[in-house]
Design a protein around this motif. Structure first.
Motif, mmCIF file in Angstrom:
data_model
loop_
_atom_site.group_PDB
_atom_site.id
_atom_site.type_symbol
_atom_site.label_atom_id
_atom_site.label_comp_id
_atom_site.label_asym_id
_atom_site.label_seq_id
_atom_site.Cartn_x
_atom_site.Cartn_y
_atom_site.Cartn_z
ATOM 1 N N SER A 180 3.320 -12.494 -11.216
ATOM 2 C CA SER A 180 2.022 -12.035 -11.726
ATOM 3 C C SER A 180 1.486 -10.852 -10.927
ATOM 4 C CB SER A 180 1.002 -13.175 -11.706
ATOM 5 O OG SER A 180 0.493 -13.363 -10.404
ATOM 6 N N TRP A 181 2.024 -10.624 -9.726
ATOM 7 C CA TRP A 181 1.526 -9.522 -8.900
ATOM 8 C C TRP A 181 2.300 -8.227 -9.136
ATOM 9 C CZ3 TRP A 181 -2.952 -10.435 -6.635
ATOM 10 C CH2 TRP A 181 -3.285 -11.733 -6.246
ATOM 11 N N LEU A 182 3.348 -8.295 -9.952
ATOM 12 C CA LEU A 182 4.188 -7.120 -10.180
ATOM 13 C C LEU A 182 3.379 -6.027 -10.887
ATOM 14 C CD1 LEU A 182 7.236 -6.330 -9.905
ATOM 15 C CD2 LEU A 182 7.462 -7.065 -12.293
ATOM 16 N N SER A 228 -2.795 -16.926 -5.179
ATOM 17 C CA SER A 228 -3.499 -16.952 -3.890
ATOM 18 C C SER A 228 -3.484 -15.595 -3.191
ATOM 19 C CB SER A 228 -2.936 -18.055 -2.990
ATOM 20 O OG SER A 228 -1.582 -17.815 -2.674
ATOM 21 N N VAL A 229 -2.374 -15.258 -2.505
ATOM 22 C CA VAL A 229 -2.330 -14.068 -1.657
ATOM 23 C C VAL A 229 -1.353 -13.055 -2.256
ATOM 24 C CG1 VAL A 229 -1.748 -13.241 0.661
ATOM 25 C CG2 VAL A 229 -2.902 -15.437 0.381
ATOM 26 N N ALA A 230 -1.776 -11.803 -2.343
ATOM 27 C CA ALA A 230 -0.943 -10.756 -2.948
ATOM 28 C C ALA A 230 0.210 -10.394 -2.020
ATOM 29 C CB ALA A 230 -1.788 -9.513 -3.228
ATOM 30 N N PRO A 231 1.384 -10.080 -2.588
ATOM 31 C CA PRO A 231 2.503 -9.622 -1.767
ATOM 32 C C PRO A 231 2.359 -8.134 -1.432
ATOM 33 C CG PRO A 231 3.153 -9.686 -4.064
ATOM 34 C CD PRO A 231 1.715 -10.161 -4.009
ATOM 35 N N GLY A 232 3.221 -7.658 -0.563
ATOM 36 C CA GLY A 232 3.278 -6.219 -0.278
ATOM 37 C C GLY A 232 2.303 -5.776 0.811
ATOM 38 N N TRP A 233 2.250 -4.461 1.024
ATOM 39 C CA TRP A 233 1.346 -3.865 2.018
ATOM 40 C C TRP A 233 -0.081 -4.046 1.540
ATOM 41 C CZ3 TRP A 233 2.778 -0.538 6.337
ATOM 42 C CH2 TRP A 233 4.152 -0.421 6.528
ATOM 43 N N ARG A 234 -0.944 -4.536 2.408
ATOM 44 C CA ARG A 234 -2.332 -4.733 1.998
ATOM 45 C C ARG A 234 -3.235 -4.785 3.216
ATOM 46 N NH1 ARG A 234 -3.597 -10.634 2.018
ATOM 47 N NH2 ARG A 234 -1.901 -11.368 3.304
ATOM 48 N N VAL A 235 -4.508 -4.609 2.960
ATOM 49 C CA VAL A 235 -5.526 -4.641 4.008
ATOM 50 C C VAL A 235 -6.522 -5.730 3.660
ATOM 51 C CG1 VAL A 235 -7.497 -3.369 4.967
ATOM 52 C CG2 VAL A 235 -5.297 -2.228 4.710
ATOM 53 N N ALA A 243 -11.797 -10.366 -0.968
ATOM 54 C CA ALA A 243 -11.223 -9.106 -1.457
ATOM 55 C C ALA A 243 -10.124 -8.628 -0.519
ATOM 56 C CB ALA A 243 -12.312 -8.050 -1.559
ATOM 57 N N ALA A 244 -9.089 -8.048 -1.100
ATOM 58 C CA ALA A 244 -8.029 -7.403 -0.326
ATOM 59 C C ALA A 244 -7.708 -6.094 -1.022
ATOM 60 C CB ALA A 244 -6.780 -8.288 -0.279
ATOM 61 N N THR A 245 -7.206 -5.131 -0.276
ATOM 62 C CA THR A 245 -6.767 -3.875 -0.881
ATOM 63 C C THR A 245 -5.250 -3.798 -0.803
ATOM 64 O OG1 THR A 245 -8.795 -2.777 -0.132
ATOM 65 C CG2 THR A 245 -6.990 -1.367 -0.879
ATOM 66 N N ARG A 246 -4.616 -3.834 -1.971
ATOM 67 C CA ARG A 246 -3.174 -3.571 -2.010
ATOM 68 C C ARG A 246 -2.990 -2.067 -1.840
ATOM 69 N NH1 ARG A 246 -0.027 -6.374 -6.900
ATOM 70 N NH2 ARG A 246 1.647 -6.361 -5.353
ATOM 71 N N LEU A 247 -2.058 -1.667 -0.998
ATOM 72 C CA LEU A 247 -1.904 -0.239 -0.705
ATOM 73 C C LEU A 247 -0.930 0.449 -1.650
ATOM 74 C CD1 LEU A 247 -1.887 -0.367 3.201
ATOM 75 C CD2 LEU A 247 -3.807 0.128 1.673
ATOM 76 N N HIS A 248 -0.007 -0.280 -2.238
ATOM 77 C CA HIS A 248 0.978 0.284 -3.170
ATOM 78 C C HIS A 248 1.564 1.609 -2.664
ATOM 79 C CE1 HIS A 248 -0.020 -2.707 -6.172
ATOM 80 N NE2 HIS A 248 -1.245 -2.270 -6.358
ATOM 81 N N PRO A 249 2.200 1.615 -1.486
ATOM 82 C CA PRO A 249 2.788 2.871 -0.995
ATOM 83 C C PRO A 249 3.925 3.347 -1.888
ATOM 84 C CG PRO A 249 3.454 0.998 0.384
ATOM 85 C CD PRO A 249 2.451 0.470 -0.595
ATOM 86 N N ARG A 250 3.929 4.651 -2.172
ATOM 87 C CA ARG A 250 5.005 5.246 -2.965
ATOM 88 C C ARG A 250 5.417 6.552 -2.292
ATOM 89 N NH1 ARG A 250 4.476 0.878 -4.430
ATOM 90 N NH2 ARG A 250 4.359 -0.009 -6.521
ATOM 91 N N PRO A 251 6.710 6.898 -2.364
ATOM 92 C CA PRO A 251 7.199 8.078 -1.643
ATOM 93 C C PRO A 251 6.382 9.327 -1.951
ATOM 94 C CG PRO A 251 9.025 6.841 -2.591
ATOM 95 C CD PRO A 251 7.763 6.214 -3.120
ATOM 96 N N ALA A 255 4.794 -4.867 5.085
ATOM 97 C CA ALA A 255 5.663 -5.720 4.273
ATOM 98 C C ALA A 255 7.048 -5.117 4.105
ATOM 99 C CB ALA A 255 5.040 -5.932 2.898
ATOM 100 N N THR A 256 8.060 -5.979 4.100
ATOM 101 C CA THR A 256 9.401 -5.508 3.756
ATOM 102 C C THR A 256 9.482 -5.227 2.254
ATOM 103 O OG1 THR A 256 10.395 -6.781 5.556
ATOM 104 C CG2 THR A 256 11.859 -6.076 3.785
ATOM 105 N N PHE A 257 8.924 -6.128 1.454
ATOM 106 C CA PHE A 257 9.016 -5.970 -0.001
ATOM 107 C C PHE A 257 7.634 -5.830 -0.619
ATOM 108 C CE2 PHE A 257 12.852 -8.465 1.073
ATOM 109 C CZ PHE A 257 13.787 -7.506 0.721
ATOM 110 N N GLU A 258 7.553 -4.989 -1.646
ATOM 111 C CA GLU A 258 6.295 -4.799 -2.344
ATOM 112 C C GLU A 258 5.925 -5.998 -3.192
ATOM 113 O OE1 GLU A 258 4.203 -2.731 -0.882
ATOM 114 O OE2 GLU A 258 3.436 -2.542 -2.908
ATOM 115 N N THR A 259 6.924 -6.685 -3.695
ATOM 116 C CA THR A 259 6.627 -7.848 -4.524
ATOM 117 C C THR A 259 7.377 -9.040 -3.970
ATOM 118 O OG1 THR A 259 8.423 -7.222 -5.966
ATOM 119 C CG2 THR A 259 6.232 -6.553 -6.629
ATOM 120 N N GLY A 260 6.797 -10.203 -4.135
ATOM 121 C CA GLY A 260 7.450 -11.425 -3.707
ATOM 122 C C GLY A 260 7.979 -12.157 -4.926
#
Ligand SMILES: [Zn+2]
Ligand SMILES: [Zn+2]
Length: 343
Positions: free
Chosen positions: A297-299, A251-258, A27-35, A288-293
């Motif tokens: 499929s992770w968008l 495999s591994v999600a892009p973006g900020w995650r824990v 399990a991983a937690t995507r953080l999805h930071p937004r302003p 992460a520099t970018f939220e999506t790579g």
């Protein structure tokens, strides 16, 4: 914000095609930071920290160098420049705005003379992330702690990355909050000033980078006939390199995650051992520099499909020329010295 960023359903359940992957699900937690305008009580990126008034603010005393090509701006100047750029998007600058921008960053005279100078004095660190365990399911805190605070010195240290500092804390023990923390007089790059963001944590399932798999599993994943037999609908353009599809999309999600698996990117996977006790290290936080790579499929559902420079870098953080800074901690004792890697 129009909705909560949510990862679409995976293209298919990869464990039905490769059952040996099932025990490797993590399990991983995507953080999805937004302003946003986080408070010290919020989980955030670049937000105010729940920092005790009577505890010294972290500073960095290592040597720092500035050069004339990238004038070292203050965090306030970086923020002002961003506000003007955001406010003037789609129109020409007013004379006042142009004047302010030129004051912040005077036009360079060519040829540029590069003056490299040491930056004297101790540098106050900047808040990068504040994560409350109750918001982030994959944050495994040490005994007695329910909050992780990550700060960094906004200058390059080892391997061209800012130097991070981690603080594990019990939120209940903080009664008086430090109202106005010190700020560094300068930052080496604008991308080292995280823009304040609120988080939209979302748990996802990850599998290892294919280079972290056993030889048998790597061979299975490289066998296009298994993908075809399972009717996965994967584009036949991947027939010659199905592991690419696996790596990008499954495999591994892009973006900020824990948590989750290490995302090695361009570097070769290698075991990471705790410098204090020799235990394995776990992926704690991906900055992460970018939220999506490249993996579509992770968008998240609500994101515009192609607006990479505006929509996908909400934190305004930039590591290297667009990489991730991954923070690893000791699996046995997260308070042991941590490790940063750029992938
Ligand atoms: Zn430093
Ligand atoms: Zn350790």
């Amino acid at each position: 914000m129009t909705g909560i960023p949510t990862t679409p359903p995976r293209p298919f359940d990869v464990t039905t095609v490769f059952p040996d992957l099932a025990p490797l699900a993590r399990a991983a937690t995507r953080l999805h930071p937004r302003p946003g305008s986080p408070s010290p009580q919020d989980s955030s990126i670049g937000g105010p920290l729940l920092w005790p008034a009577d505890e010294p603010w972290p500073h960095c005393d290592e040597p720092h160098v500035v050069d004339g090509v990238n004038p070292a701006l203050s965090p306030a100047e970086v923020r002002l420049e961003r506000r003007i750029r955001a406010a003037s998007r789609g129109r020409t600058l007013t004379p006042e705005e142009r004047e302010t921008l030129e004051r912040i960053r005077p036009p360079q005279e060519y040829p540029v003379t590069v003056a490299i100078a040491p930056y004297e004095g101790s540098i106050a660190m900047l808040p990068v992330a504040q994560l409350y365990a109750h918001d982030v399911p994959d944050l495994h805190t040490p005994e007695g702690a329910d909050l992780l605070q990550v700060l960094w010195c906004p200058f390059d240290h080892s391997a061209g990355m800012p130097k991070t500092a981690l603080f594990w804390r019990s939120a209940a023990t903080v009664t008086d909050i430090l109202a106005t923390p010190p700020e560094p007089p300068a930052v080496q790059f604008d991308g080292y000033v995280p823009a304040p963001c609120l988080l939209n944590p979302e748990q996802v399932t990850e599998y290892p980078d294919h280079r972290d798999l056993s030889k048998e599993l790597r061979e299975q994943i490289g066998d296009w006939s298994l993908w075809q037999a399972a009717e996965t609908d994967v584009d036949s353009a991947y027939a010659s390199y199905p592991h690419e599809f696996y790596n990008l999309e499954l495999s591994v999600a892009p973006g900020w995650r824990v948590g989750g698996w290490p995302g090695w990117g361009a570097i070769d996977p290698h075991p990471l051992l705790c410098p204090t006790c020799g235990s394995d290290m776990d992926a704690l936080l991906t900055i992460a520099t970018f939220e999506t790579g490249d993996g579509k499929s992770w968008l998240p559902h609500q994101e515009p499909a192609h607006e990479p420079s505006i929509g996908f870098n909400h934190t305004e953080v930039q590591i290297g020329s667009g990489y991730n800074q991954q923070v690893y901690v000791c699996a046995t004792a997260p308070e042991h010295a941590h490790t940063d890697l750029m992938h």
